[in-house]
Design a protein around this motif. Structure first.
Motif, PDB file in Angstrom:
ATOM      1  N   ASN A  30       0.840  -1.272  -0.201  1.00 44.77           N
ATOM      2  CA  ASN A  30       0.041   0.110  -0.067  1.00 44.77           C
ATOM      3  C   ASN A  30       0.771   1.189   0.047  1.00 44.77           C
ATOM      4  N   LYS A  31       2.186   1.071  -0.144  1.00 41.20           N
ATOM      5  CA  LYS A  31       3.034   2.315  -0.044  1.00 41.20           C
ATOM      6  C   LYS A  31       3.093   2.804  -1.704  1.00 41.20           C
ATOM      7  N   LYS A  32       3.161   4.112  -1.711  1.00 35.19           N
ATOM      8  CA  LYS A  32       3.475   4.696  -3.154  1.00 35.19           C
ATOM      9  C   LYS A  32       4.875   4.686  -3.531  1.00 35.19           C
ATOM     10  N   ASP A  33       5.046   4.706  -4.541  1.00 36.35           N
ATOM     11  CA  ASP A  33       6.457   4.725  -5.143  1.00 36.35           C
ATOM     12  C   ASP A  33       7.013   6.157  -4.547  1.00 36.35           C
ATOM     13  N   TYR A  34       8.285   6.047  -4.195  1.00 36.22           N
ATOM     14  CA  TYR A  34       8.744   6.993  -3.679  1.00 36.22           C
ATOM     15  C   TYR A  34       9.279   7.948  -4.679  1.00 36.22           C
ATOM     16  N   TYR A  35       9.684   7.466  -5.748  1.00 33.73           N
ATOM     17  CA  TYR A  35       9.872   8.853  -6.665  1.00 33.73           C
ATOM     18  C   TYR A  35       8.615   9.695  -7.166  1.00 33.73           C
ATOM     19  N   GLU A  36       7.677   8.626  -7.185  1.00 38.06           N
ATOM     20  CA  GLU A  36       6.128   9.343  -7.489  1.00 38.06           C
ATOM     21  C   GLU A  36       5.791  10.207  -6.418  1.00 38.06           C
ATOM     22  N   VAL A  37       6.139  10.072  -5.208  1.00 37.11           N
ATOM     23  CA  VAL A  37       5.735  10.928  -3.873  1.00 37.11           C
ATOM     24  C   VAL A  37       6.415  12.300  -4.057  1.00 37.11           C
ATOM     25  N   LEU A  38       7.847  12.309  -4.611  1.00 38.96           N
ATOM     26  CA  LEU A  38       8.297  13.379  -4.676  1.00 38.96           C
ATOM     27  C   LEU A  38       8.331  14.023  -6.005  1.00 38.96           C
ATOM     28  N   GLY A  39       7.638  13.517  -7.137  1.00 41.86           N
ATOM     29  CA  GLY A  39       7.505  14.003  -8.323  1.00 41.86           C
ATOM     30  C   GLY A  39       8.978  14.090  -9.114  1.00 41.86           C
ATOM     31  N   VAL A  40       9.611  13.118  -9.027  1.00 41.20           N
ATOM     32  CA  VAL A  40      11.091  13.039  -9.574  1.00 41.20           C
ATOM     33  C   VAL A  40      11.245  11.856 -10.551  1.00 41.20           C
ATOM     34  N   SER A  41      11.912  11.853 -11.561  1.00 41.33           N
ATOM     35  CA  SER A  41      12.473  10.683 -12.125  1.00 41.33           C
ATOM     36  C   SER A  41      13.429   9.736 -11.403  1.00 41.33           C
ATOM     37  N   LYS A  42      13.453   8.278 -12.030  1.00 41.40           N
ATOM     38  CA  LYS A  42      14.339   7.644 -11.192  1.00 41.40           C
ATOM     39  C   LYS A  42      15.992   7.898 -11.503  1.00 41.40           C
ATOM     40  N   ASP A  43      16.263   8.833 -12.212  1.00 41.59           N
ATOM     41  CA  ASP A  43      17.677   9.236 -12.518  1.00 41.59           C
ATOM     42  C   ASP A  43      17.965  10.517 -12.034  1.00 41.59           C
ATOM     43  N   ALA A  44      17.087  10.777 -11.214  1.00 42.75           N
ATOM     44  CA  ALA A  44      17.012  12.465 -10.638  1.00 42.75           C
ATOM     45  C   ALA A  44      18.331  12.292  -9.726  1.00 42.75           C
ATOM     46  N   VAL A  45      19.160  13.601  -9.657  1.00 43.12           N
ATOM     47  CA  VAL A  45      20.379  13.695  -8.972  1.00 43.12           C
ATOM     48  C   VAL A  45      19.801  14.196  -7.443  1.00 43.12           C
ATOM     49  N   ALA A  46      20.998  14.499  -6.574  1.00 40.42           N
ATOM     50  CA  ALA A  46      20.646  14.456  -5.257  1.00 40.42           C
ATOM     51  C   ALA A  46      19.969  16.078  -5.120  1.00 40.42           C
ATOM     52  N   ASP A  47      20.493  16.973  -5.781  1.00 35.45           N
ATOM     53  CA  ASP A  47      19.871  18.542  -5.823  1.00 35.45           C
ATOM     54  C   ASP A  47      18.295  18.342  -6.032  1.00 35.45           C
ATOM     55  N   GLU A  48      18.106  17.622  -6.891  1.00 38.57           N
ATOM     56  CA  GLU A  48      16.701  17.731  -7.728  1.00 38.57           C
ATOM     57  C   GLU A  48      15.787  16.963  -6.481  1.00 38.57           C
ATOM     58  N   ILE A  49      16.322  15.760  -6.032  1.00 36.92           N
ATOM     59  CA  ILE A  49      15.427  15.151  -5.005  1.00 36.92           C
ATOM     60  C   ILE A  49      15.264  16.027  -3.797  1.00 36.92           C
ATOM     61  N   LYS A  50      16.516  16.759  -3.230  1.00 38.74           N
ATOM     62  CA  LYS A  50      16.265  17.773  -2.255  1.00 38.74           C
ATOM     63  C   LYS A  50      15.368  18.804  -2.436  1.00 38.74           C
ATOM     64  N   LYS A  51      15.246  19.710  -3.746  1.00 39.35           N
ATOM     65  CA  LYS A  51      14.581  20.645  -3.857  1.00 39.35           C
ATOM     66  C   LYS A  51      13.064  20.098  -3.873  1.00 39.35           C
ATOM     67  N   ALA A  52      12.773  18.849  -4.705  1.00 42.47           N
ATOM     68  CA  ALA A  52      11.453  18.259  -4.799  1.00 42.47           C
ATOM     69  C   ALA A  52      10.991  17.962  -3.451  1.00 42.47           C
ATOM     70  N   TYR A  53      11.900  17.521  -2.515  1.00 41.36           N
ATOM     71  CA  TYR A  53      11.098  17.001  -1.193  1.00 41.36           C
ATOM     72  C   TYR A  53      10.894  18.542  -0.519  1.00 41.36           C
ATOM     73  N   ARG A  54      11.662  19.590  -0.544  1.00 46.94           N
ATOM     74  CA  ARG A  54      11.511  20.819   0.149  1.00 46.94           C
ATOM     75  C   ARG A  54      10.082  21.341  -0.360  1.00 46.94           C
ATOM     76  N   LYS A  55       9.840  21.410  -1.875  1.00 45.08           N
ATOM     77  CA  LYS A  55       8.570  21.719  -2.341  1.00 45.08           C
ATOM     78  C   LYS A  55       7.323  20.922  -1.806  1.00 45.08           C
ATOM     79  N   THR A  56       7.320  19.811  -1.852  1.00 44.92           N
ATOM     80  CA  THR A  56       6.366  18.845  -1.207  1.00 44.92           C
ATOM     81  C   THR A  56       6.189  18.915   0.181  1.00 44.92           C
ATOM     82  N   ALA A  57       7.159  19.227   1.057  1.00 47.88           N
ATOM     83  CA  ALA A  57       6.985  19.236   2.336  1.00 47.88           C
ATOM     84  C   ALA A  57       6.265  20.755   2.932  1.00 47.88           C
TER      85      ALA A  57
END
Length: 408
Positions: A30-57
């Motif tokens: 029942n868990k969502k895909d983590y990449y889908e949760v943050l709205g990033v692709s699977k080849d996203a780099v660290a900075d993209e993941i960090k920015k996406a989390y900040r925006k989502t949070a």
């Protein structure tokens, strides 16, 4: 036949449903895909993941969504996704095995509350309470969350200990929660008193009159440090700090296959925080002790075997060292210098996957530097013998060809 077919069909459907319910019960399906949760692709780099989390949070912060009961769950979901995807090891396990690769391994936020999330990911937003500047000081009235510092030690291991894994008992000096006050810093652990400066709020409200009206700002209370509580009578054991420096003994399980300079982490085995909170981690840095005979090359073990010209010509049996002790090997007649003999599965276990490396035995022919007159005469008589004239065949490989095969 039709009845039997139907029975098998319903039996399989039942098994699938039971399997699905099992996955749901352990929190995987029942868990969502983590990449889908943050709205990033699977080849996203660290900075993209960090920015996406900040925006989502920020989007799902409970203070911004007071009428949406699901906002806090989405906020926690984003924090869990970021914790996994921002860590290379956890992300690698998740990419390979999905949620089953991170559940039960100490990964994910699990039972983290909001305060835990603030503490772990505050560096993304800045400040001791990451969302305070965005949402008007949600942290007001909460006790400031603390986390103790990490400890780092170096652990020397022999090649044999690395190959087989080992349990080590180490002694460290670290801060532990004071046993006299329970960590709150007061004498005998008595209740803390409400701060008289901020009245327990933890912040001071400042009002400034300007030409365009009043401007209101808040700052951390200087008397209680934002906790809202102060110590009445200081603990004699820790002088109000809530922790003591102790000599501790810790058992460390080192898995087989670790490499030099690898860092292992033991959660909660670092320093205690001042006046309660969460313990830091113990970080163990591996240092490999050089073996006098064996050389490590990745997961392979390399050994240089020196043979006399006579043994290489006639063949012989010799003992060679391995990480499991000595073994006897057969040297075939006519063995050439530079040959490589392989002992399968006599290397080191891979720490990430199944399987072991091999032991590679490099053959070196020992040429004597000094000869007696008798020895010299014997060799002189053999010098012109046809069998002593170099005649490399198709199966005799040169140095570069052998190296090419070795690295394939």
């Amino acid at each position: 036949f039709n009845q039997l077919t139907k029975l098998c069909f319903y039996y399989n459907i039942l098994n699938i449903r039971l399997y699905r319910q099992t996955l749901i019960s352990i929190g995987i399906m029942n868990k969502k895909d983590y990449y889908e949760v943050l709205g990033v692709s699977k080849d996203a780099v660290a900075d993209e993941i960090k920015k996406a989390y900040r925006k989502t949070a920020i989007k799902f912060h409970p203070d911004k969504n007071p009428d949406d009961p699901s906002a806090e769950e989405k906020f926690k979901e984003a924090a869990e996704a970021y914790e996994v995807l921002s860590n290379d090891d956890k992300r690698s396990n998740y990419d390979r095995f999905g949620h089953s690769g991170v559940n039960g391994r100490g990964f994910g936020t699990g039972g983290m509350n909001m305060e835990d999330i603030f503490s772990h990911f505050g560096d993304i937003f800045g400040g001791s309470h990451p969302f305070e500047s965005f949402f008007g000081g949600r942290a007001t009235g909460r006790r400031a969350f603390r986390r103790g510092s990490n400890l780092r030690i170096k652990l020397n291991l022999t090649l044999q200990e690395i190959a087989h894994g080992i349990e080590k008992t180490i002694k460290v000096k670290r801060y532990a929660t004071c046993d006299e006050c329970g960590g709150n810093g007061s004498q005998n652990g008595t209740d803390l008193q409400t701060c008289g400066t901020c009245k327990g709020v933890g912040q001071i409200r400042n009002v400034v009159n300007t030409m365009i009206g009043q401007m209101v700002s808040s700052s951390t209370c200087p008397a209680c440090g934002g906790e809202g509580k102060v110590i009445g009578q200081q603990c004699n054991g820790c002088q109000g700090e809530g922790r003591k420096l102790i000599n501790d003994t810790i058992t460390v399980n080192i898995p087989a296959g670790v490499v030099d300079e690898m860092q292992l982490s033991m959660n909660g085995k670092g320093n205690a925080a001042v006046k309660g909170g969460e313990y830091g981690d113990l970080l163990i840095i591996i240092e490999e002790i050089e073996d006098p005979q064996l050389i490590r090359d990745g997961n392979n073990i390399v050994y240089d075997l020196y043979l006399s010209f006579i043994d290489a010509t006639l063949g012989t049996d010799v003992e060679v060292p391995t990480i499991d002790g000595k073994v006897k090997i057969k040297i075939a007649p006519g063995t050439q210098a530079g040959s490589i003999l392989r002992l399968k599965n006599k290397g080191i276990k891979d720490i990430n996957i199944y399987g072991k490396g091999d032991e590679l035995i490099h053959i070196n022919i020992w040429t004597p530097k000094q000869l007696t007159n008798e020895e010299r005469a014997l060799l002189q008589n053999l010098k012109d013998s046809p069998n002593f004239t170099p005649k490399p065949g198709k199966n005799d490989k040169g140095f570069f060809e052998r190296m090419r095969e070795y690295f394939q």
